[in-house]
Design a protein around this motif. Structure first.
Motif, mmCIF file in Angstrom:
data_model
loop_
_atom_site.group_PDB
_atom_site.id
_atom_site.type_symbol
_atom_site.label_atom_id
_atom_site.label_comp_id
_atom_site.label_asym_id
_atom_site.label_seq_id
_atom_site.Cartn_x
_atom_site.Cartn_y
_atom_site.Cartn_z
ATOM 1 N N MET A 1 84.993 -17.568 30.927
ATOM 2 C CA MET A 1 84.642 -17.075 29.613
ATOM 3 C C MET A 1 84.453 -18.224 28.628
ATOM 4 O O MET A 1 83.627 -18.141 27.745
ATOM 5 C CB MET A 1 85.734 -16.108 29.136
ATOM 6 N N SER A 2 85.170 -19.278 28.779
ATOM 7 C CA SER A 2 85.069 -20.411 27.869
ATOM 8 C C SER A 2 83.681 -21.045 27.928
ATOM 9 O O SER A 2 83.147 -21.455 26.904
ATOM 10 C CB SER A 2 86.140 -21.446 28.207
ATOM 11 N N ARG A 3 83.123 -21.128 29.110
ATOM 12 C CA ARG A 3 81.790 -21.724 29.255
ATOM 13 C C ARG A 3 80.732 -20.865 28.561
ATOM 14 O O ARG A 3 79.813 -21.383 27.923
ATOM 15 C CB ARG A 3 81.468 -21.890 30.739
ATOM 16 N N LEU A 4 80.850 -19.557 28.633
ATOM 17 C CA LEU A 4 79.924 -18.655 27.958
ATOM 18 C C LEU A 4 80.034 -18.797 26.447
ATOM 19 O O LEU A 4 79.016 -18.844 25.751
ATOM 20 C CB LEU A 4 80.195 -17.210 28.378
ATOM 21 N N ASN A 5 81.252 -18.900 25.942
ATOM 22 C CA ASN A 5 81.443 -19.089 24.503
ATOM 23 C C ASN A 5 80.817 -20.397 24.030
ATOM 24 O O ASN A 5 80.186 -20.450 22.977
ATOM 25 C CB ASN A 5 82.936 -19.071 24.149
#
Length: 75
Positions: A1-5
Protein backbone atom coordinates in the motif's frame (compact mmCIF):
# COMPACT_ATOMS: atom_id res chain seq x y z
CA UNK A 1 0.00 0.00 0.00
CA UNK A 2 2.87 2.38 0.68
CA UNK A 3 4.12 2.13 -2.89
CA UNK A 4 0.65 3.00 -4.25
CA UNK A 5 0.43 6.03 -1.96
CA UNK A 6 3.84 7.21 -3.13
CA UNK A 7 2.81 6.79 -6.77
CA UNK A 8 -0.44 8.71 -6.24
CA UNK A 9 1.33 11.51 -4.38
CA UNK A 10 3.93 11.79 -7.15
CA UNK A 11 1.18 11.99 -9.78
CA UNK A 12 -0.68 14.70 -7.86
CA UNK A 13 2.47 16.76 -7.42
CA UNK A 14 3.24 16.47 -11.13
CA UNK A 15 -0.27 17.68 -12.03
CA UNK A 16 0.01 20.63 -9.64
CA UNK A 17 3.35 21.67 -11.11
CA UNK A 18 2.03 21.39 -14.66
CA UNK A 19 -1.04 23.54 -14.01
CA UNK A 20 1.03 26.36 -12.51
CA UNK A 21 3.33 26.24 -15.53
CA UNK A 22 0.35 27.20 -17.75
CA UNK A 23 -0.53 30.27 -15.67
CA UNK A 24 0.35 33.69 -17.06
CA UNK A 25 2.15 35.96 -14.63
CA UNK A 26 0.72 39.32 -13.61
CA UNK A 27 3.66 41.11 -15.24
CA UNK A 28 3.21 39.24 -18.53
CA UNK A 29 -0.54 39.90 -18.51
CA UNK A 30 0.04 43.63 -17.94
CA UNK A 31 2.61 43.81 -20.73
CA UNK A 32 0.33 41.93 -23.11
CA UNK A 33 -2.69 44.14 -22.31
CA UNK A 34 -0.67 47.35 -22.75
CA UNK A 35 0.66 46.17 -26.09
CA UNK A 36 -2.76 45.02 -27.38
CA UNK A 37 -4.46 48.30 -26.41
CA UNK A 38 -1.52 50.61 -27.18
CA UNK A 39 -1.76 51.97 -23.63
CA UNK A 40 0.17 52.50 -20.42
CA UNK A 41 -0.39 50.33 -17.35
CA UNK A 42 -1.79 52.28 -14.40
CA UNK A 43 -2.19 49.32 -12.05
CA UNK A 44 -2.30 45.55 -12.08
CA UNK A 45 -3.48 43.03 -9.51
CA UNK A 46 -4.73 39.47 -9.32
CA UNK A 47 -8.27 38.98 -8.02
CA UNK A 48 -10.90 36.26 -7.68
CA UNK A 49 -13.77 36.85 -10.08
CA UNK A 50 -16.65 34.39 -10.38
CA UNK A 51 -14.56 31.74 -8.63
CA UNK A 52 -11.54 32.12 -10.95
CA UNK A 53 -8.27 33.97 -10.54
CA UNK A 54 -7.92 36.77 -13.07
CA UNK A 55 -5.48 39.62 -13.55
CA UNK A 56 -7.19 43.03 -13.45
CA UNK A 57 -5.20 45.52 -15.52
CA UNK A 58 -6.05 49.24 -15.55
CA UNK A 59 -4.75 51.02 -18.63
CA UNK A 60 -4.50 54.61 -19.83
CA UNK A 61 -5.08 54.83 -23.58
CA UNK A 62 -3.51 57.41 -25.89
CA UNK A 63 -6.89 59.20 -25.91
CA UNK A 64 -6.72 59.64 -22.13
CA UNK A 65 -9.36 57.01 -21.38
CA UNK A 66 -8.91 54.68 -18.42
CA UNK A 67 -9.77 51.14 -19.44
CA UNK A 68 -9.90 47.99 -17.29
CA UNK A 69 -9.19 44.61 -18.86
CA UNK A 70 -9.32 41.16 -17.28
CA UNK A 71 -6.91 38.42 -18.25
CA UNK A 72 -7.57 34.91 -16.92
CA UNK A 73 -4.57 33.64 -14.97
CA UNK A 74 -4.78 30.31 -16.79
CA UNK A 75 -4.78 31.79 -20.29
Amino acid sequence: MSRLNTLLLTALLALAAASSAWAISLEDAARQAARQHDAKVLSARTINRDGRRVHEIKLLTRNGVVKTVYVPEDS
